[in-house]
Design a protein around this motif. Sequence first.
Motif, short mmCIF file in Angstrom:
data_model
loop_
_atom_site.label_atom_id
_atom_site.label_comp_id
_atom_site.label_asym_id
_atom_site.label_seq_id
_atom_site.Cartn_x
_atom_site.Cartn_y
_atom_site.Cartn_z
N LYS A 18 0.83 -1.22 0.00
CA LYS A 18 0.00 0.00 0.00
C LYS A 18 0.86 1.26 0.00
O LYS A 18 0.57 2.24 -0.70
N GLU A 19 1.93 1.22 0.79
CA GLU A 19 2.82 2.38 0.89
C GLU A 19 3.54 2.63 -0.43
O GLU A 19 3.67 3.77 -0.89
N VAL A 20 4.01 1.55 -1.05
CA VAL A 20 4.71 1.67 -2.34
C VAL A 20 3.77 2.26 -3.40
O VAL A 20 4.14 3.19 -4.14
N LEU A 21 2.55 1.73 -3.48
CA LEU A 21 1.59 2.20 -4.50
C LEU A 21 1.19 3.65 -4.25
O LEU A 21 1.02 4.43 -5.20
N LYS A 22 1.06 4.01 -2.97
CA LYS A 22 0.72 5.39 -2.63
C LYS A 22 1.82 6.34 -3.10
O LYS A 22 1.55 7.40 -3.68
N GLU A 23 3.07 5.96 -2.86
CA GLU A 23 4.20 6.80 -3.26
C GLU A 23 4.28 6.89 -4.79
O GLU A 23 4.56 7.94 -5.35
N TYR A 24 4.02 5.77 -5.45
CA TYR A 24 4.05 5.76 -6.92
C TYR A 24 2.98 6.70 -7.47
O TYR A 24 3.24 7.49 -8.39
N ASP A 25 1.76 6.62 -6.91
CA ASP A 25 0.67 7.49 -7.37
C ASP A 25 1.02 8.97 -7.18
O ASP A 25 0.70 9.81 -8.04
#
Length: 936
Positions: free
Chosen positions: A144-151
Amino acid sequence: MKVEKRLIVNSDKGNLLQELIDSMNECRRFYFSVAFINFSGLQLLLDPLREAGKKGVTGKIITSTYLNFTDAKALEKINEFENVDLKVFVTDKEIGFHTKAYIFEYMDSYKVIIGSSNITQSALKSNVEWNVEVISKSDASFIKEVLKEYDALWERSQVADEKLIAEYEEFLKTLKGNQASQQLIFEKPEYITPNRMQRRAIDNLARLREFGEKKALVIAATGTGKTYMSAFDVKSFRPKKLLFVVHREEILRKAKETFEKLLPNERITFGLLTGNYKQKNADYIFTTNMTISNCYHEFKKDEFDYIIIDEAHHATSSTYQAVLDYFEPKFTLGMTATPERSDGNNVFDLFDNNVALEVRLHEALDDELVIPFHYFGITDIEGIDLSDVSIDDIAEVTKRLKVNERVDFIIEKMEFYGYDGEKRKCLGFCASIEHAQYMAAEFNRRGYKSTCLHGGDSSSTREEAINRLENEHDELEFIFTVDIFNEGVDIPSVNSVLMLRPTNSPIIFIQQLGRGLRKHAGKSFLTVLDFIGNHNKTFLIALALNGSRYYDKESLKVAVATGFANIPGCTHIQMDKISQERILTQIDQENFNSMKYLKEEYFEFKKLNQGRIPYFLLDYLKYDGAPDPVKFIDKEKTYLQFIAKVEKTERLKALLSDDSFEKAMKELSSKLPLKRVYELVVIKYLLDHDHITLTTAKNEILKWVKFVDNDSVLHAFQTLNQDFYDNGELSRNLRLFDLQDGILTKTPVFESILAAEEYRKYIEDIVMYGIFRYEKEFKNEYYGVPHFKLYEQYKMADAALLSNFRKSHSSFRGSGLLTNGNDYFLYIDLHKDADVEERLAYKDEIKSTREFQWQTPHTTAQHTNTGQNIIYNKARGINLHLFIRKYKVIDGKNEPFIYIGKGNTTSFEGNKPITVQMELENELPYNLYIEFTKKV
C-alpha cells in the motif's frame, strides 16, 4: 501469505533483464519508476512490451530528465505502445530524481523490485547492481505504501507528449557543443595502462624474447587496441630505432600519434616516411609498405632494433618480403585481425609460428574490447520457402528472396527495433549481387536512401559510399552488399546490421557481425536483425553465436533454449519461438559425427578457403568459427586420410601408401587435442636438432608455459619413448623416439620420414597445430600434477598421462573409479543408459552448484582401504577428482568428461555401493550447472 524476499544481481546465474521479462510475461499490470531510460536498455524490452500489449497487459512508466541522461529517442519509442502510459518527472536544480523501482501486479499479490538499476543495457545485464525483490499480498501495508508513493510521483510528473519530448530533444542538442568539456578525462601518459588483452600480449612477447625468439604475431579483432599494445611493448623494449609499417596510409598518422602519446619526454623523435614526407632521420619512423619497399636500401640492415608490421596478413606479398628479408632487427612484431590470406601463403610461418596472442569475438566481448550487440532472430515471412532448395543455388535463393512483402516486413521490424545513435548506418548482407541491387532499389523506392556495393565496384566507389554512410549529414543510411565487407573493411560508426541471406557458414556470420562491433563515440551497441528462414541449415546460426569451436549436440541445445546465457557482458541474443524451435529441431535431427555432416562442414570450409584444399590443420586456426578438424581426425585416424577420402585425390593416396609415414601421422595425430604441451614442444625442437636433454627440454617448454616441474619433463620423455604403451599399442604404433641416459633422439625411421620435404611439412603441421591450439585453450598457466584445468574436456585415459602415471596408460579406461597414489579419479555419467539394470544404476546427481552426490562402484565396502579413503578423504590426504558428463554417447560417439575440480566428502551412507555427499572445492559456473541439469 508469507512475504518473499530475494536479492537480484547481474551474474552468470541471471540478471535483472530476465527477471523483468519473466515478470512482464506473467503480470496483469506493471508500474516502473526509473531515473534514466536509454535506448540501449529499452530495445531489450521492446518484445516483452509488445507481447504484454497483445495479452491486454497495461503499464505505467515514469522516468526523468535528471542529469539529461534519458534518451529522447527512448521516450518516443515508448509512446508507440498503446498499452503503456508514459510520464516524465522534470527535474530542476533543487530536486533530483533517482528512483529505480519495478512493480508488477498479479491476481492477489504484487512483486516489487527496488534497487540500483535504471533501464540501460549495462544496468539490466552486466553492471554491479543490487536489486531487492519483495513479493507480498495486495493488502500488505508495504505494498500500500509503495503504491501510494508511486501514485504521488505519477501526479507530479508531466505527460510525455510530442511537445515535451520535442522540447527535451532540442535541449539535448544544445548540450552537444558542450559535451567535449564534460567528457574530458584526466589523462596523462604515465596513467594510461594496458587493458587485459594488451597485458597478456606484452607478457607473452617478453617471455618469447627471453628465450631467444625474434619474431611474433598478435591476432586480435579490429578495434581491440593492437596499436596501443605495440606501443606499450615498445615502451618496455626501448629500441633506439623503430620502423612501423602499415598497408594503408590513412592509419599511419594515428599510429604515430599513439606512440607520441605513450612515449613523451623520452627524447625520441617521430617521423613519417611517405610520398609527401621524408623524415628518414627520425628515431621512430612510420611508413607504408609501398614507400619503404622503394627505399629500404638507403638504410643499414641493422638500422632498426624493432620492426612492427600492421595488418600482417598482407606481409606474405612480395612487396613486404623484400623489406623483411633485407632488415635484421632484434625483434619483429606482426599484428592482424585476419590471419587468413587469399594467396595461400602462410602468415604464421613468416613470424616463426610464434603467436603471442589470439583474441577472437567472444574473448573480445568478454574483455570489452568491442561494443556489445543486440541480436534479434526473426522468423521470415511465410511466403519465403527455402526448405527444398540448396543454399548453394544462389540464383534460386535470390529469386525466392526478391519478394516485395519481405521488404515491407524487413522495414517494419527495422523500425520497431530501432538503432543506437542519431543516424542509422546500416549494412545489409545479401545472397547475391542481384539481391543486393534489388534491396537497394526497393529501399530507395520506399524513401530509405540506399546503395549497393559489390566486388566489381572500384575502390573509389566503395570509399565514396563508406564516407557517405559515416557522414552524419549525408542522407545515405544503407549499404547492401554481398561479401565484400566480411573482413578487412573498417566502418567504425556502423550501428545496424541486417542478415538478409540464409546463413551457411558460421565463419561468414561472425565476420559480418564483426563489421559493426568497432567502438565509436556515436554508439553504445550494435543492432543485428537476422531474418531466419526454413532452410535446412538454420542451426548454423547457433554454432556461430555459441562462440565455441568445440561443442556437442546437448550443449548447443541448452545454449539455444537459454538464449545463449553464457554470452558475456551486455550482449543480448533473442530468437522468437518459431526460430528457436526450428533450430532445436534441426539440432536434434542432425548427426554432428556422421560422415555426411563432416563432409558438408569440410566442403563449406574449403569454399571459404577460395576453393583450395585446406591441406593443413593450421588452416583451421585462421578463421573464427571454423570447424574443429580433430573431428575429421577422429573419423579417419589422420587429417590426411580424411581429405584423401573426401577429395579422392591420387596424390594423397600415394603419399599415404608409405606405411611408415602413415603410422607416424597416426601416432602424432592421436595426441590431439593436447591436454599438456610438453611432448609436442619436445618434438618441435627435435624436428631441427639431433637430440634433446632434459635441461634443454625444460627451457623449450618454458617458452610456452610459466613453469614446469622436472618430473613432468622426464615423464614426457618416457611417454615419447612409449614406455607406458601396452603390447597392443606397441605393435600398432611406430616408434619415433629413443631415450637413453636422459637424452631423447629420433629413431632412424623418423629421421628418414623427416628427410622427405613432402612428409616433413605434414608432420610440422600436426606439431604446430597442437601447440597453437593448446596455447589458445590453456594459455601459459601451470596446472600442477595432475595437470587438470577446471571445466576442460578430458577422456578417461588422459588422467594417466596428466598425473605422471608410470604404468600402462591403457589401464586408465573402462571404470568409474581409477587411482594413482593419493589421486582418485571419479568418472560419472549423469544420465545412465536406458538398458542398464535398475540395481546397477548409480544415483549420481548435481544437487547444487556446490553439492554433488556420488555412488561408489557396487563392489566398494566402507571397511576397505578404498572405502575409508573415499569417506574420510580430507583427513587421509586423498584428492577426489570429479569428471562428469551428461550422456555417455551422443550421435554414436563417446562424449568427453568435464573436469569440475576436487570434492570433499561431507556425509555418507550405505554399503556396496556407498552413497557419498560431497562439497565441491570450486563452485560450478552457473551456465555449466544449467547445461548439466537442464533437459531440452
